[in-house]
Design an enzyme around this catalytic site. Structure first.
Site, PDB file in Angstrom:
ATOM      1  N   LYS A   1       0.834  -1.210   0.000  1.00 16.53           N
ATOM      2  CA  LYS A   1       0.000   0.000   0.000  1.00 16.53           C
ATOM      3  C   LYS A   1       0.866   1.257   0.000  1.00 16.53           C
ATOM      4  O   LYS A   1       0.542   2.231  -0.674  1.00 16.53           O
ATOM      5  CB  LYS A   1      -0.960   0.001   1.190  1.00 16.53           C
ATOM      6  CG  LYS A   1      -1.873  -1.231   1.171  1.00 16.53           C
ATOM      7  CD  LYS A   1      -3.325  -0.986   1.427  1.00 16.53           C
ATOM      8  CE  LYS A   1      -4.103  -2.199   0.959  1.00 16.53           C
ATOM      9  NZ  LYS A   1      -5.463  -2.290   1.104  1.00 16.53           N
TER      10      LYS A   1
ATOM     11  N   LYS B   1      -4.778  -9.789  -6.977  1.00 19.80           N
ATOM     12  CA  LYS B   1      -5.915 -10.088  -6.092  1.00 19.80           C
ATOM     13  C   LYS B   1      -7.108  -9.197  -6.414  1.00 19.80           C
ATOM     14  O   LYS B   1      -6.936  -8.017  -6.716  1.00 19.80           O
ATOM     15  CB  LYS B   1      -5.440  -9.820  -4.645  1.00 19.80           C
ATOM     16  CG  LYS B   1      -6.403 -10.230  -3.570  1.00 19.80           C
ATOM     17  CD  LYS B   1      -5.934  -9.757  -2.186  1.00 19.80           C
ATOM     18  CE  LYS B   1      -6.565  -8.438  -1.795  1.00 19.80           C
ATOM     19  NZ  LYS B   1      -6.662  -8.135  -0.381  1.00 19.80           N
TER      20      LYS B   1
ATOM     21  N   LYS C   1     -11.126  -4.494  -3.052  1.00 17.78           N
ATOM     22  CA  LYS C   1     -12.138  -3.442  -3.158  1.00 17.78           C
ATOM     23  C   LYS C   1     -11.542  -2.055  -3.279  1.00 17.78           C
ATOM     24  O   LYS C   1     -12.164  -1.160  -3.821  1.00 17.78           O
ATOM     25  CB  LYS C   1     -13.138  -3.529  -2.016  1.00 17.78           C
ATOM     26  CG  LYS C   1     -12.613  -3.324  -0.622  1.00 17.78           C
ATOM     27  CD  LYS C   1     -13.771  -3.398   0.366  1.00 17.78           C
ATOM     28  CE  LYS C   1     -13.475  -4.237   1.582  1.00 17.78           C
ATOM     29  NZ  LYS C   1     -12.362  -3.752   2.403  1.00 17.78           N
TER      30      LYS C   1
END
Ligand code: ATP
Ligand code: LTN
Length: 331
Positions: A111, A195, A198
């Protein structure tokens, strides 16, 4: 009785990956154990998010939990920020996980790599500390998660062992993760090497997608060379992902799914995968919509906050005492 705990962040629209990897299975534990399922809203703040989005997503997630078959009479369903013990235990536990180990967390690396250094908040770095507190507060024995969260449960175990070694072996319970054999990592339909996620929606199926969109997305999913429907993650990642989705929804093994599709062409295979997903999602979506309309999730969350706080405060007080904080109401 075993304690089972898990949570999902209200960071965006839930995907089929969240459903198959986590949500769908939570209810399986509620008849045999004591289940705590929460909405990790404080964790959702670790990346920039719009106030309205986090608020709406929290309501959605509560409704999705109920629609998935979680029974609020059996399971405690709550919002993380409504139980202040999470933040309080966090203030203690942050001293027992170290910079080196936190900087090695895959989720943090992935991230933060997408961000400018000056925009990476301390909360993103310290994410596993709060997650460990979520788990330890309820003396959880089992934490059902998708594959990407194993590392975070492992660091929770390290922390728990460290605390018990230093302050006595029964200070906190050392948890175990539980990952499903099939479906722990659903991949993007447009790029089956990443992956389905969301907060990075590419090739996602969302739980709120209209059924014609779900069908369209599955029919146009990336497939692989060749024509055989075979599970081969390396050479056929697209077909393998669709087989995984089918097997998880039907609750059968990959081998049985493969056997079912022997002799199928890709197009017919995809059509049947779409049928299976729709048969599962359509009634689920109807239940969700009803709960959103009648707002019954609010009473559930209020009761959940009370039940969860009672249990969490017992652990918090035990830890405070163990580390030596003075209880001013005590002797
Ligand atoms: P974000 O993109 O915001 O990090 P996410 O989609 O990865 O979110 P989380 O809230 O982190 O979702 O995860 C909720 C649960 O769903 C976790 O147990 C996680 O392991 C599981 N999960 C998430 N994505 C997948 C996936 N693609 N396949 C299987 N399980 C998944
Ligand atoms: N990090 C998890 C969400 C989460 C969680 C938890 C899961 C926060 N606290 C405690 C299990 C137990 C995620 O990203 N899915």
């Amino acid at each position: 009785m075993e304690r089972i705990l898990s949570g999902i962040k209200p960071t965006g629209n839930l995907t089929l990956g969240n459903y198959i990897g986590a949500l769908k299975h939570f209810k399986d534990f509620q008849d045999s154990g004591e289940v705590f399922i929460f909405i990790a809203d404080l964790h959702a703040l670790t990346l920039p998010i719009d106030p309205k989005a986090i608020n709406d997503n929290t309501r959605d997630l509560a409704a999705f939990y109920l629609a998935s078959g979680l029974d609020p009479k059996k399971a405690t369903i709550f919002v993380q920020s409504s139980v202040s013990a999470h933040a309080e235990l966090n203030a203690i536990m942050q001293n027992y996980l170290y910079m080196g180990e936190l900087s090695r967390m895959t989720q943090f690396k992935e991230k933060s790599a997408k961000m400018n250094d000056s925009a990476i908040g301390l909360g993103l770095f310290a994410y596993p500390v709060l997650m460990a507190c979520d788990i330890l507060l309820y003396d959880a024995d089992i934490v059902p998660v998708g594959e990407d969260q194993i590392q975070h449960v492992e660091i929770t175990r390290d922390l728990a062992n460290r605390i018990n070694k230093r302050y006595g072996k029964d200070t906190v319970v050392v948890p175990n993760y539980r990952v499903n054999k099939v479906g722990a990592r659903i991949m993007s339909l447009s790029d089956p090497t990443v992956k389905m996620s969301k907060s990075d929606p590419k090739g996602d199926i969302f739980l709120k997608d209209p059924m014609n969109v779900v069908r369209k997305k599955i029919m146009s999913a990336v497939t692989d060379l060749g024509s055989e429907v075979k599970f081969d993650k390396e050479n056929k990642p697209g077909i393998s992902n669709l087989l995984t989705i089918y097997a998880s929804i039907k609750e059968i093994s990959i081998e049985d799914a493969e056997a079912h599709f022997v002799g199928y062409r890709y197009g017919d295979f995809k059509r049947e995968v779409a049928d299976a997903v729709i048969a599962e999602l359509e009634p689920f979506q109807q239940r969700y919509q009803q709960i959103i309309n009648d707002k019954s999730y609010l009473a559930v969350l209020r009761e959940g906050a009370e039940r969860a706080s009672k249990i969490a405060n017992v652990t918090l007080n035990r830890v405070k005492k163990a580390v030596g904080l003075l209880d001013v109401y005590g002797e």
